[in-house]
Design a protein around this motif. Structure first.
Motif, PDB file in Angstrom:
ATOM      1  N   LEU A   1       0.882  -1.370  -0.111  1.00 46.85           N
ATOM      2  CA  LEU A   1       0.125  -0.033  -0.117  1.00 46.85           C
ATOM      3  C   LEU A   1       0.881   1.221   0.021  1.00 46.85           C
ATOM      4  O   LEU A   1       0.563   2.032  -0.806  1.00 46.85           O
ATOM      5  N   ARG A   2       1.895   1.297   0.890  1.00 39.55           N
ATOM      6  CA  ARG A   2       2.899   2.561   0.803  1.00 39.55           C
ATOM      7  C   ARG A   2       3.668   2.781  -0.740  1.00 39.55           C
ATOM      8  O   ARG A   2       3.466   3.920  -1.174  1.00 39.55           O
ATOM      9  N   GLU A   3       3.831   1.413  -1.439  1.00 44.97           N
ATOM     10  CA  GLU A   3       4.578   1.699  -2.644  1.00 44.97           C
ATOM     11  C   GLU A   3       3.527   1.915  -3.725  1.00 44.97           C
ATOM     12  O   GLU A   3       3.562   2.833  -4.485  1.00 44.97           O
TER      13      GLU A   3
ATOM     14  N   PRO B   1      -3.219   2.857  15.142  1.00 41.91           N
ATOM     15  CA  PRO B   1      -3.905   3.162  13.708  1.00 41.91           C
ATOM     16  C   PRO B   1      -3.031   3.315  12.648  1.00 41.91           C
ATOM     17  O   PRO B   1      -1.864   3.684  12.979  1.00 41.91           O
ATOM     18  N   LEU B   2      -3.302   2.488  11.716  1.00 46.32           N
ATOM     19  CA  LEU B   2      -2.256   2.467  10.413  1.00 46.32           C
ATOM     20  C   LEU B   2      -2.561   3.216   9.264  1.00 46.32           C
ATOM     21  O   LEU B   2      -1.807   3.710   8.537  1.00 46.32           O
TER      22      LEU B   2
ATOM     23  N   LEU C   1      -0.949   6.525   5.075  1.00 49.25           N
ATOM     24  CA  LEU C   1      -0.514   5.802   6.153  1.00 49.25           C
ATOM     25  C   LEU C   1      -0.174   6.797   7.259  1.00 49.25           C
ATOM     26  O   LEU C   1       0.268   7.857   7.043  1.00 49.25           O
ATOM     27  N   THR C   2      -0.361   6.389   8.528  1.00 45.07           N
ATOM     28  CA  THR C   2      -0.039   7.121   9.723  1.00 45.07           C
ATOM     29  C   THR C   2       1.371   7.147  10.021  1.00 45.07           C
ATOM     30  O   THR C   2       2.277   6.278   9.279  1.00 45.07           O
TER      31      THR C   2
ATOM     32  N   LEU D   1       6.544   3.961  11.127  1.00 44.46           N
ATOM     33  CA  LEU D   1       7.355   3.304  12.079  1.00 44.46           C
ATOM     34  C   LEU D   1       7.414   1.804  11.921  1.00 44.46           C
ATOM     35  O   LEU D   1       8.321   1.165  11.950  1.00 44.46           O
ATOM     36  N   VAL D   2       6.173   1.379  11.787  1.00 40.91           N
ATOM     37  CA  VAL D   2       6.167  -0.199  11.744  1.00 40.91           C
ATOM     38  C   VAL D   2       6.849  -0.645  10.741  1.00 40.91           C
ATOM     39  O   VAL D   2       7.736  -1.616  10.667  1.00 40.91           O
ATOM     40  N   LEU D   3       6.633  -0.007   9.334  1.00 39.03           N
ATOM     41  CA  LEU D   3       7.392  -0.667   8.041  1.00 39.03           C
ATOM     42  C   LEU D   3       8.901  -0.139   8.186  1.00 39.03           C
ATOM     43  O   LEU D   3       9.752  -1.124   7.513  1.00 39.03           O
ATOM     44  N   ARG D   4       9.284   0.841   8.776  1.00 29.35           N
ATOM     45  CA  ARG D   4      10.721   0.935   9.173  1.00 29.35           C
ATOM     46  C   ARG D   4      11.479  -0.208   9.743  1.00 29.35           C
ATOM     47  O   ARG D   4      12.497  -0.673   9.091  1.00 29.35           O
ATOM     48  N   HIS D   5      10.717  -0.782  10.756  1.00 29.56           N
ATOM     49  CA  HIS D   5      11.392  -1.859  11.475  1.00 29.56           C
ATOM     50  C   HIS D   5      11.193  -3.405  10.563  1.00 29.56           C
ATOM     51  O   HIS D   5      11.946  -4.129  10.514  1.00 29.56           O
ATOM     52  N   ALA D   6      10.087  -3.195   9.904  1.00 32.23           N
ATOM     53  CA  ALA D   6       9.429  -4.405   9.103  1.00 32.23           C
ATOM     54  C   ALA D   6      10.798  -4.665   7.899  1.00 32.23           C
ATOM     55  O   ALA D   6      10.887  -5.814   7.747  1.00 32.23           O
TER      56      ALA D   6
END
Length: 301
Positions: A15-17, A49-50, A60-61, A66-71
């Motif tokens: 979704l981000r991409e 919330p995402l 994206l929130t 932050l979640v994706l940076r770690h993912a």
């Protein structure tokens, strides 16, 4: 501890991409409602919330970013795990799916396949001709394992999904009609051809490259004809309809065409390979990269 779901994280990254739920669903072969449901479940599992509404769409929130940076570190480590499992299960056997632009297929990929057949016959290559945009979509979605493109069209080094490998600086030669007054000149400068009609595509990377090289030489090329296929371009040069810049690895000899090096400028285009970050450790992918480097070194010598 929050419940991390790799499949749902992959949906969030897509979704981000892709930017929209509809485009994400198309890329992952899901329905938009399934995408929304999975992301709602992931938000519930993580307790943050995402997504937030933006007009008729969503964005994206900060928590999602932050979640994706770690993912990303998790995705890279999973690629490495797949690579090690492949080494354990298959050794040097395996299939590598390659997406490559049209001139790279005969000049780089096919010779690399021959190299592999001689030294590592258990490594198979499946080729899919694709220009850069499509090739990187296929690489990101896992439908190919390696993509070849021009460096100008490749993702930036900051893109956490991919690792880039430089393969070749491909010289750009000038294609002239065989009887052109400058075809036998001792030293050819691009500026000597400033008044000639030039043949190149109306838009896209090759148009940008031709214009950029000529402008660096001090003039703006007059586009006499528009074409993107090298067969068509060289046929028009042979018919004395104009001149063109042609990558050395794309040039096919024609009786009525003289290929000359631009002795002063010596322009090149850079060709790169890319894999998903971490996947370069897979033995079969590494063998294909080695074969491509060997072929590229021969072309550059």
């Amino acid at each position: 501890m929050a419940e991390w779901d790799i499949r749902k994280l992959l949906i969030l990254r897509t979704l981000r991409e892709r930017g929209t739920v509809t485009a994400t669903a198309e890329a992952l072969r899901m329905t938009p409602s399934a995408v929304s449901q999975q992301l709602t479940n992931l938000a519930r599992q993580l307790g943050v919330p995402l997504l937030e509404a933006r007009g008729r769409g969503v964005r994206l929130t900060d928590a999602a970013r932050l979640v994706l940076r770690h993912a990303e570190a998790v995705f890279e480590q999973l690629e490495r795990a797949d690579a090690e499992l492949g080494a354990y299960l298959h050794g040097e056997a395996g299939e590598v799916r390659v997406g490559a632009f049209s001139t790279a297929v005969p000049a780089l990929v096919v010779p690399a396949v021959r190299v592999l057949r001689a030294g590592h016959p258990g490594v198979r290559v499946q080729v899919r001709e694709a220009e850069a945009g499509e090739a990187y979509e296929l690489l990101g979605s896992g439908e190919v394992d390696l993509a070849l493109s021009l460096a100008a069209q490749a993702p930036s080094a900051a893109d956490a999904r991919f690792t880039r490998v430089t393969l070749l600086a491909d010289p750009l030669d000038v294609a002239l009609p065989r009887d052109h007054p400058l075809a036998a000149a001792e030293r050819l400068r691009l500026a000597d051809l400033a008044a000639e009609p030039w043949i190149f595509g109306g838009s896209g990377p090759w148009s940008d490259i031709t214009r950029g090289v000529c402008e660096a030489a001090g003039f703006t090329p007059h586009q006499g004809h528009s074409a993107t296929g090298w067969t068509a371009i060289l046929a028009m040069v042979e018919a004395e309809m104009g001149v063109a810049l042609v990558p050395r690895m794309a040039a096919v000899p024609r009786d009525g065409v003289a290929m000359r090096e631009a002795a002063t400028e010596r322009p090149v285009r850079h060709v790169v390979a890319a894999v998903r970050r971490g996947a370069q450790d897979a033995p079969a992918v590494g063998r294909v990269l080695d074969a491509l480097r060997e072929v590229a070194a021969g072309l550059g010598s």
